[in-house]
Design an enzyme around this catalytic site. Structure first.
Site, mmCIF file in Angstrom:
data_model
loop_
_atom_site.group_PDB
_atom_site.id
_atom_site.type_symbol
_atom_site.label_atom_id
_atom_site.label_comp_id
_atom_site.label_asym_id
_atom_site.label_seq_id
_atom_site.Cartn_x
_atom_site.Cartn_y
_atom_site.Cartn_z
ATOM 1 N N SER A 153 82.603 50.631 38.207
ATOM 2 C CA SER A 153 83.911 51.257 38.019
ATOM 3 C C SER A 153 83.791 52.682 38.532
ATOM 4 O O SER A 153 82.682 53.216 38.629
ATOM 5 C CB SER A 153 84.232 51.250 36.519
ATOM 6 O OG SER A 153 85.258 52.160 36.232
ATOM 7 N N TYR A 166 81.918 52.835 27.804
ATOM 8 C CA TYR A 166 82.164 51.993 28.986
ATOM 9 C C TYR A 166 81.580 52.661 30.232
ATOM 10 O O TYR A 166 80.897 52.010 31.038
ATOM 11 C CB TYR A 166 83.673 51.790 29.135
ATOM 12 C CG TYR A 166 84.128 51.024 30.350
ATOM 13 C CD1 TYR A 166 84.099 49.635 30.372
ATOM 14 C CD2 TYR A 166 84.615 51.697 31.478
ATOM 15 C CE1 TYR A 166 84.543 48.931 31.485
ATOM 16 C CE2 TYR A 166 85.059 51.003 32.593
ATOM 17 C CZ TYR A 166 85.024 49.621 32.594
ATOM 18 O OH TYR A 166 85.455 48.924 33.695
HETATM 19 P P1 NDP Z 1 89.620 41.211 31.825
HETATM 20 O O1 NDP Z 1 89.564 41.810 30.471
HETATM 21 O O2 NDP Z 1 90.914 40.738 32.368
HETATM 22 O O3 NDP Z 1 88.578 40.008 31.941
HETATM 23 C C1 NDP Z 1 87.272 40.165 31.458
HETATM 24 C C2 NDP Z 1 86.615 38.826 31.375
HETATM 25 O O4 NDP Z 1 85.329 39.015 30.759
HETATM 26 C C3 NDP Z 1 87.391 37.845 30.500
HETATM 27 O O5 NDP Z 1 87.360 36.568 31.074
HETATM 28 C C4 NDP Z 1 86.618 37.880 29.187
HETATM 29 O O6 NDP Z 1 86.669 36.684 28.451
HETATM 30 C C5 NDP Z 1 85.199 38.091 29.696
HETATM 31 N N1 NDP Z 1 84.365 38.601 28.607
HETATM 32 C C6 NDP Z 1 84.575 39.715 27.876
HETATM 33 N N2 NDP Z 1 83.666 39.795 26.906
HETATM 34 C C7 NDP Z 1 82.868 38.703 27.015
HETATM 35 C C8 NDP Z 1 81.770 38.216 26.273
HETATM 36 N N3 NDP Z 1 81.331 38.837 25.177
HETATM 37 N N4 NDP Z 1 81.178 37.070 26.668
HETATM 38 C C9 NDP Z 1 81.633 36.399 27.746
HETATM 39 N N5 NDP Z 1 82.688 36.800 28.472
HETATM 40 C C10 NDP Z 1 83.305 37.942 28.109
HETATM 41 O O7 NDP Z 1 88.974 42.324 32.777
HETATM 42 P P2 NDP Z 1 89.118 42.577 34.347
HETATM 43 O O8 NDP Z 1 89.316 41.316 35.063
HETATM 44 O O9 NDP Z 1 90.032 43.704 34.521
HETATM 45 O O10 NDP Z 1 87.662 43.166 34.650
HETATM 46 C C11 NDP Z 1 86.679 42.466 35.389
HETATM 47 C C12 NDP Z 1 85.579 43.443 35.728
HETATM 48 O O11 NDP Z 1 86.094 44.500 36.555
HETATM 49 C C13 NDP Z 1 84.958 44.130 34.519
HETATM 50 O O12 NDP Z 1 83.568 44.273 34.731
HETATM 51 C C14 NDP Z 1 85.614 45.498 34.512
HETATM 52 O O13 NDP Z 1 84.815 46.461 33.890
HETATM 53 C C15 NDP Z 1 85.768 45.757 36.000
HETATM 54 N N6 NDP Z 1 86.797 46.715 36.370
HETATM 55 C C16 NDP Z 1 88.131 46.405 36.221
HETATM 56 C C17 NDP Z 1 89.099 47.296 36.632
HETATM 57 C C18 NDP Z 1 90.565 47.004 36.500
HETATM 58 O O14 NDP Z 1 91.388 47.878 36.845
HETATM 59 N N7 NDP Z 1 90.962 45.837 36.057
HETATM 60 C C19 NDP Z 1 88.741 48.601 37.231
HETATM 61 C C20 NDP Z 1 87.319 48.831 37.328
HETATM 62 C C21 NDP Z 1 86.393 47.901 36.931
HETATM 63 P P3 NDP Z 1 87.959 36.322 27.556
HETATM 64 O O15 NDP Z 1 89.037 36.034 28.539
HETATM 65 O O16 NDP Z 1 87.527 35.156 26.802
HETATM 66 O O17 NDP Z 1 88.246 37.532 26.743
#
Ligand code: NDP
Length: 247
Positions: A153, A166
């Site tokens: 990020s 984070y």
């Molecule tokens: P979301 O919250 O939409 O999705 C995150 C996913 O991770 C979900 O499927 C969630 O599962 C899963 N997850 C969370 N905790 C766990 C756990 N304990 N065990 C297994 N799975 C888990 O996030 P994004 O799609 O936005 O983010 C994806 C990546 O991109 C992340 O690494 C985030 O830090 C990074 N990012 C995102 C940005 C953005 O603007 N969106 C910007 C910069 C970085 P469940 O659906 O079951 O909760």
């Protein structure tokens, strides 16, 4: 990198694990990798969400994925070792991993970060990634040119007030990637980071509740960089941290 145009069969016959594959960017990456020929292993904590992505991939006529229900919060190195062994037994090799699952935690002043919150975010965002990668290296080494992609990020490159836990988890992720890339620099296994930039997902809405999501790129918009790093067009690229969106 978002202008990259992936060949239709970029990932043909590759086996690719996507963590957090049930929602947001991870779900789109799994669908997109499958549409480019990959057999995807969908890892996540909410089975119903993984099943929905599974159904979408199959309905689109792409290779049947595998589902691995796993909550990274409680997972231990032995869970990852078992998973690596199962992948080796079932597929014989692993061509790629997208470490995508993460949680944001609560934004707060650094002095107010609670111990439990700190440990939980580090467990999911960092420890899970570290121990999973360790366990998967043997099966990744069985592939001719495996790619491991970590998700960073902008706050993992420059600290930002109130994003403490984070942000530190993402700084550490960059460090893990750089260390591995250096260790494996003469081998066929490559390690890179991807920074999606602001993207229309539930995590982004949690971080910026007042923002109009319509102003943001969708997960589908940023897939070219995800395809580039996973496919063989990036075979010479290791130790890099790429942005999906221009700054
Ligand atoms: P979301 O919250 O939409 O999705 C995150 C996913 O991770 C979900 O499927 C969630 O599962 C899963 N997850 C969370 N905790 C766990 C756990 N304990 N065990 C297994 N799975 C888990 O996030 P994004 O799609 O936005 O983010 C994806 C990546 O991109 C992340 O690494 C985030 O830090 C990074 N990012 C995102 C940005 C953005 O603007 N969106 C910007 C910069 C970085 P469940 O659906 O079951 O909760």
């Amino acid at each position: 990198m978002n202008e990259y145009q992936a060949p239709a069969e970029l990932l043909k016959d590759k086996v690719i694990l996507v963590t957090g594959a049930g929602d947001g960017i991870g779900a789109e990456a799994a669908r997109c990798y499958a549409a480019h020929g990959a057999t995807c292993i969908l890892l996540g904590r909410t089975v119903a969400k993984l099943e929905k992505v599974y159904d979408e991939i199959v309905a689109a006529g792409n290779a049947e994925p595998a589902i691995v229900p796993l909550d990274l919060k409680g997972a231990t190195p032995s869970h990852y070792q078992q998973m690596g062994q199962t992948i080796a037994d079932q597929f014989g090799r692993l061509d790629g991993v997208l470490h995508n699952a993460s949680v944001l935690g609560h934004l707060s002043a650094f002095k107010d970060i609670g111990e439990e919150e700190w440990r939980e975010v580090m467990q999911i965002n960092l420890n899970g990634t570290v121990f999973m990668t360790q366990a998967l290296i043997p099966v990744l080494e069985k592939a001719p040119n495996a790619s491991v992609v970590f998700t960073t990020s902008s706050v993992g490159r420059k600290g930002r007030a109130f994003w403490g836990t984070y942000a530190v988890s993402k700084f550490a992720t960059e460090g893990v990637m750089q260390t591995l890339a250096d260790e494996y620099r003469h081998k066929s296994l490559r390690f890179n980071c991807i920074n999606p930039g602001g993207t229309r997902t539930s995590m982004r809405a949690q971080a910026f509740p007042a923002e109009n999501p319509e102003t943001l790129k969708t997960p589908a918009d940023i897939m070219p960089t995800y395809l580039y790093l996973m496919g063989d067009d990036s075979i010479e690229v290791t130790g890099q941290s790429l942005d999906c969106q221009p700054k």
